[in-house]
Design a protein around this motif. Structure first.
Motif, mmCIF file in Angstrom:
data_model
loop_
_atom_site.group_PDB
_atom_site.id
_atom_site.type_symbol
_atom_site.label_atom_id
_atom_site.label_comp_id
_atom_site.label_asym_id
_atom_site.label_seq_id
_atom_site.Cartn_x
_atom_site.Cartn_y
_atom_site.Cartn_z
ATOM 1 N N ALA A 1 0.829 -1.206 0.000
ATOM 2 C CA ALA A 1 0.000 0.000 0.000
ATOM 3 C C ALA A 1 0.866 1.261 0.000
ATOM 4 N N ALA A 2 1.938 1.249 0.787
ATOM 5 C CA ALA A 2 2.834 2.411 0.828
ATOM 6 C C ALA A 2 3.519 2.615 -0.520
ATOM 7 N N THR A 3 3.908 1.527 -1.158
ATOM 8 C CA THR A 3 4.539 1.622 -2.475
ATOM 9 C C THR A 3 3.554 2.162 -3.507
ATOM 10 N N ALA A 4 2.327 1.684 -3.466
ATOM 11 C CA ALA A 4 1.300 2.178 -4.398
ATOM 12 C C ALA A 4 1.029 3.661 -4.167
ATOM 13 N N LEU A 5 0.980 4.081 -2.908
ATOM 14 C CA LEU A 5 0.766 5.496 -2.605
ATOM 15 C C LEU A 5 1.929 6.338 -3.121
ATOM 16 N N ALA A 6 3.142 5.859 -2.934
ATOM 17 C CA ALA A 6 4.315 6.591 -3.424
ATOM 18 C C ALA A 6 4.298 6.705 -4.950
ATOM 19 N N MET A 7 3.948 5.622 -5.631
ATOM 20 C CA MET A 7 3.898 5.673 -7.096
ATOM 21 C C MET A 7 2.812 6.641 -7.568
ATOM 22 N N GLY A 8 1.670 6.623 -6.907
ATOM 23 C CA GLY A 8 0.606 7.557 -7.257
ATOM 24 C C GLY A 8 1.011 8.997 -7.010
ATOM 25 N N THR A 9 1.722 9.221 -5.910
ATOM 26 C CA THR A 9 2.209 10.566 -5.600
ATOM 27 C C THR A 9 3.199 11.032 -6.658
ATOM 28 N N LEU A 10 4.055 10.143 -7.103
ATOM 29 C CA LEU A 10 5.004 10.491 -8.167
ATOM 30 C C LEU A 10 4.274 10.808 -9.475
ATOM 31 N N ARG A 11 3.214 10.058 -9.774
ATOM 32 C CA ARG A 11 2.426 10.359 -10.972
ATOM 33 C C ARG A 11 1.758 11.726 -10.854
ATOM 34 N N TYR A 12 1.273 12.045 -9.660
ATOM 35 C CA TYR A 12 0.668 13.352 -9.415
ATOM 36 C C TYR A 12 1.709 14.460 -9.625
ATOM 37 N N MET A 13 2.900 14.265 -9.044
ATOM 38 C CA MET A 13 3.963 15.264 -9.195
ATOM 39 C C MET A 13 4.365 15.429 -10.664
ATOM 40 N N ALA A 14 4.457 14.323 -11.381
ATOM 41 C CA ALA A 14 4.835 14.391 -12.797
ATOM 42 C C ALA A 14 3.793 15.166 -13.600
ATOM 43 N N ALA A 15 2.528 14.932 -13.319
ATOM 44 C CA ALA A 15 1.467 15.657 -14.029
ATOM 45 C C ALA A 15 1.549 17.150 -13.728
ATOM 46 N N ARG A 16 1.772 17.493 -12.461
ATOM 47 C CA ARG A 16 1.864 18.908 -12.083
ATOM 48 C C ARG A 16 3.067 19.560 -12.753
ATOM 49 N N LEU A 17 4.190 18.847 -12.840
ATOM 50 C CA LEU A 17 5.381 19.404 -13.488
ATOM 51 C C LEU A 17 5.170 19.619 -14.989
ATOM 52 N N ARG A 18 4.274 18.806 -15.576
ATOM 53 C CA ARG A 18 3.949 18.983 -16.994
ATOM 54 C C ARG A 18 2.853 20.020 -17.198
ATOM 55 N N GLY A 19 2.402 20.633 -16.102
ATOM 56 C CA GLY A 19 1.384 21.663 -16.207
ATOM 57 C C GLY A 19 -0.031 21.130 -16.244
ATOM 58 N N GLN A 20 -0.212 19.855 -15.986
ATOM 59 C CA GLN A 20 -1.546 19.260 -15.974
ATOM 60 C C GLN A 20 -2.166 19.442 -14.600
ATOM 61 N N ASP A 21 -3.474 19.517 -14.570
ATOM 62 C CA ASP A 21 -4.191 19.736 -13.311
ATOM 63 C C ASP A 21 -4.830 18.437 -12.834
ATOM 64 N N ARG A 22 -4.077 17.342 -12.910
ATOM 65 C CA ARG A 22 -4.611 16.032 -12.511
ATOM 66 C C ARG A 22 -4.480 15.839 -11.021
#
Length: 118
Positions: free
Chosen positions: A56-77
């Motif tokens: 669960a912690a690994t899945a949360l970390a991966m999701g957080t990284l996906r969120y950060m990547a989207a924000r860095l690309r200017g997406q509002d996900r």
């Protein structure tokens, strides 16, 4: 020709992102080691609760990284309540809180909500 050099003020968000990535890495490494240890043949019976928390912690970390990547690309996900990424992150946080609450009960620490989940 290269553009003008970035000022210290311009680099603040990048530095904060780098620090966040370091924090995620530091928090994630023990869980990854647990998952690796649990999958080795030398440990025939890993604790299913510990394995579930690590997953669960690994899945949360991966999701957080996906969120950060989207924000860095200017997406509002992930910022709106109905966004699938937000729902996934909320689900993983809830799962971790549930697992930690069960661990407290299992160790005689009483009940109630677990701390964290942030």
């Amino acid at each position: 020709l290269p553009g003008p050099a970035a000022s210290d003020k311009d680099l603040v968000p990048l530095r904060k992102t780098l620090e966040s990535l370091k924090d995620i890495r530091a928090a994630l490494l023990p869980f990854l080691k647990q998952l690796k240890r649990g999958s080795s043949s030398s440990d025939p019976t890993p604790d299913p609760h510990v394995t579930a928390e690590a997953r669960a912690a690994t899945a949360l970390a991966m999701g957080t990284l996906r969120y950060m990547a989207a924000r860095l690309r200017g997406q509002d996900r992930g910022r709106k309540k109905d966004d699938p990424l937000r729902a996934e992150l909320d689900k993983m946080r809830k799962m971790l809180m549930t697992l930690r609450s069960l661990e407290k009960k299992r160790n005689g620490g009483g009940g109630g909500e677990a701390e964290g989940g942030g």
